[in-house]
Design a protein around this motif. Structure first.
Motif, short mmCIF file in Angstrom:
data_model
loop_
_atom_site.label_atom_id
_atom_site.label_comp_id
_atom_site.label_asym_id
_atom_site.label_seq_id
_atom_site.Cartn_x
_atom_site.Cartn_y
_atom_site.Cartn_z
N ARG A 9 -10.68 -24.57 99.39
CA ARG A 9 -10.74 -23.11 99.25
C ARG A 9 -10.02 -22.66 97.98
N GLN A 10 -8.90 -23.26 97.69
CA GLN A 10 -8.16 -22.89 96.48
C GLN A 10 -8.94 -23.23 95.23
N ARG A 11 -9.58 -24.41 95.23
CA ARG A 11 -10.39 -24.78 94.06
C ARG A 11 -11.56 -23.82 93.89
N SER A 12 -12.22 -23.46 95.00
CA SER A 12 -13.35 -22.54 94.94
C SER A 12 -12.91 -21.17 94.43
N THR A 13 -11.79 -20.68 94.95
CA THR A 13 -11.30 -19.37 94.53
C THR A 13 -10.88 -19.37 93.07
N ALA A 14 -10.22 -20.46 92.64
CA ALA A 14 -9.81 -20.56 91.24
C ALA A 14 -11.04 -20.57 90.33
N LEU A 15 -12.10 -21.24 90.77
CA LEU A 15 -13.34 -21.27 89.97
C LEU A 15 -13.94 -19.87 89.85
N ILE A 16 -13.96 -19.12 90.96
CA ILE A 16 -14.54 -17.78 90.94
C ILE A 16 -13.74 -16.86 90.02
N VAL A 17 -12.42 -16.94 90.12
CA VAL A 17 -11.58 -16.11 89.25
C VAL A 17 -11.81 -16.47 87.79
N ASN A 18 -11.95 -17.77 87.50
CA ASN A 18 -12.19 -18.20 86.12
C ASN A 18 -13.53 -17.70 85.61
N LEU A 19 -14.58 -17.81 86.45
CA LEU A 19 -15.90 -17.35 86.04
C LEU A 19 -15.94 -15.83 85.88
N ALA A 20 -15.25 -15.11 86.77
CA ALA A 20 -15.19 -13.66 86.62
C ALA A 20 -14.47 -13.27 85.34
N GLY A 21 -13.43 -14.02 84.99
CA GLY A 21 -12.75 -13.75 83.73
C GLY A 21 -13.62 -14.04 82.52
N ARG A 22 -14.46 -15.05 82.62
CA ARG A 22 -15.36 -15.37 81.51
C ARG A 22 -16.42 -14.29 81.30
N GLN A 23 -16.73 -13.54 82.35
CA GLN A 23 -17.70 -12.46 82.21
C GLN A 23 -17.23 -11.44 81.17
N ARG A 24 -15.95 -11.17 81.16
CA ARG A 24 -15.42 -10.23 80.16
C ARG A 24 -15.60 -10.80 78.76
N MET A 25 -15.36 -12.09 78.63
CA MET A 25 -15.54 -12.73 77.32
C MET A 25 -17.01 -12.70 76.89
N LEU A 26 -17.92 -12.93 77.83
CA LEU A 26 -19.35 -12.92 77.49
C LEU A 26 -19.82 -11.52 77.08
N SER A 27 -19.29 -10.49 77.75
CA SER A 27 -19.68 -9.12 77.36
C SER A 27 -19.23 -8.81 75.94
N GLN A 28 -18.04 -9.25 75.60
CA GLN A 28 -17.55 -9.05 74.23
C GLN A 28 -18.36 -9.87 73.23
N LYS A 29 -18.79 -11.06 73.65
CA LYS A 29 -19.60 -11.88 72.77
C LYS A 29 -20.96 -11.24 72.52
N VAL A 30 -21.55 -10.62 73.54
CA VAL A 30 -22.83 -9.92 73.37
C VAL A 30 -22.68 -8.80 72.35
N LEU A 31 -21.59 -8.04 72.46
CA LEU A 31 -21.35 -6.95 71.52
C LEU A 31 -21.17 -7.48 70.10
N ASN A 32 -20.43 -8.58 69.96
CA ASN A 32 -20.22 -9.16 68.62
C ASN A 32 -21.51 -9.69 68.03
N GLU A 33 -22.35 -10.33 68.86
CA GLU A 33 -23.62 -10.85 68.37
C GLU A 33 -24.55 -9.71 67.94
N LEU A 34 -24.51 -8.60 68.68
CA LEU A 34 -25.34 -7.45 68.29
C LEU A 34 -24.86 -6.88 66.96
N TYR A 35 -23.56 -6.83 66.79
CA TYR A 35 -23.01 -6.34 65.51
C TYR A 35 -23.45 -7.25 64.36
N SER A 36 -23.41 -8.56 64.61
CA SER A 36 -23.84 -9.49 63.55
C SER A 36 -25.32 -9.33 63.25
#
Length: 309
Positions: free
Chosen positions: A40-67
């Motif tokens: 359960r701890q591994r699964s929860t840690a994975l979900i938190v990590n993936l949710a955190g990456r979503q913020r990074m991906l949204s910023q990457k989309v914005l940067n790619e559009l700017y480029s």
């Protein structure tokens, strides 16, 4: 139940088997709970990590559009980031067996994802066609990304709080299970192990008592009978011989009393043949040889027939 010469599942064996089985069962349960908690701890840690990456991906989309608007455009990177952003948003809600993500079952987090859905759908449908890059408003995209990032920050926080709550719950369950295991072990020590030890000590005491009777009392009477036998062989006076027969009979009566006492001690310790039967039988055979005792026999309580007095 009997297997060959061994009889199993008797009272003592049942208690021993119960002790062993309960310890094995508790060990399996504790190990299962520990492995489940770690999973359960591994699964929860994975979900938190993936949710955190979503913020990074949204910023990457914005940067790619700017480029793409003002510099060299890498459509593959833009498409990849946008697809991951969209797909992962669905995985976090509906689960994904490949990534070992379970479906979301928290209403509060699901409510935040519902707020997020509008922005995700808008970004995906507006940016999935690179021909629209020149027509789409950059400020609109930045607004959607900012809103996405803000809501996702709240979702990550909720996931972390849920993870901490689950960990505390598992710790409480494991603590209760450990306490229950200790109680069971103490119960088995006081109500299973100690009684077994007590029975063993009682049997040892009874066997010691039997050994004492055999070595002291029996030896004493047997010595007396041996002495009387010697006197009987050398005595020629019939009156004296008859008196000696009486003494031998008295010694035999004493042996029978000792036999009865030994029988009481042996009754709860063993069902095997009693060794003192052989001694009494030899004495009775000796007396019968000289026709000194009656031919009638009686049971004296030790399952053997002896000559009546």
């Amino acid at each position: 139940m009997r297997i060959g010469k061994f009889e199993i599942f008797k009272k003592g064996f049942r208690a021993y088997y119960l002790l062993v089985i309960s310890i094995v069962f508790l060990t399996i349960v504790i190990q299962s709970m520990t492995q489940y908690t770690l999973s359960r701890q591994r699964s929860t840690a994975l979900i938190v990590n993936l949710a955190g990456r979503q913020r990074m991906l949204s910023q990457k989309v914005l940067n790619e559009l700017y480029s793409c608007r003002y510099h060299n455009c890498d459509y593959a990177e833009m498409k990849l980031a946008l697809t991951k952003l969209y797909q992962m948003n669905g995985f976090l809600q509906n689960g994904n067996p490949t990534l070992n993500i379970e479906p979301l079952d928290d209403e509060e987090i699901q409510a935040q994802f519902n707020r997020l859905e509008t922005h995700v759908q808008w970004l995906y449908h507006e940016l999935k066609n690179f021909k629209n890059f020149d027509e789409i408003s950059f400020n609109d995209v930045r607004y959607r990304v900012d809103r996405f990032t803000g809501i996702m920050d709240g979702i990550v926080t909720l996931f972390q709080n849920k993870s901490e709550k689950d960990i505390k719950t598992m710790m409480i369950i494991e603590l209760e299970l450990a306490i229950f295991s200790i109680v069971i072990i103490f119960f088995e020590i006081f109500f299973i192990v100690n009684p077994i030890i007590s029975r063993i000590m009682d049997q040892k005491k009874k066997l010691s008592e039997i050994a004492w009777h055999q070595s002291q009392v029996f030896n004493s009477h047997m010595k007396n009978i041996s002495d009387l036998q010697y006197v009987l062989e050398v005595e020629k006076d019939p009156a004296r011989q008859k008196e000696i027969y009486g003494f031998i009979g008295e010694e035999l009566d004493e042996l029978k009393k000792v036999s009865q006492r030994m029988l009481k001690s042996l009754k709860k310790t063993t069902k095997e043949a009693k060794p003192h039967h052989l001694i009494i039988q030899k004495v009775e055979d000796f007396l019968a040889k000289y026709n000194l005792m009656s031919s009638e026999k009686e049971f004296i309580g030790d399952d053997k027939a002896h000559y009546a007095k």
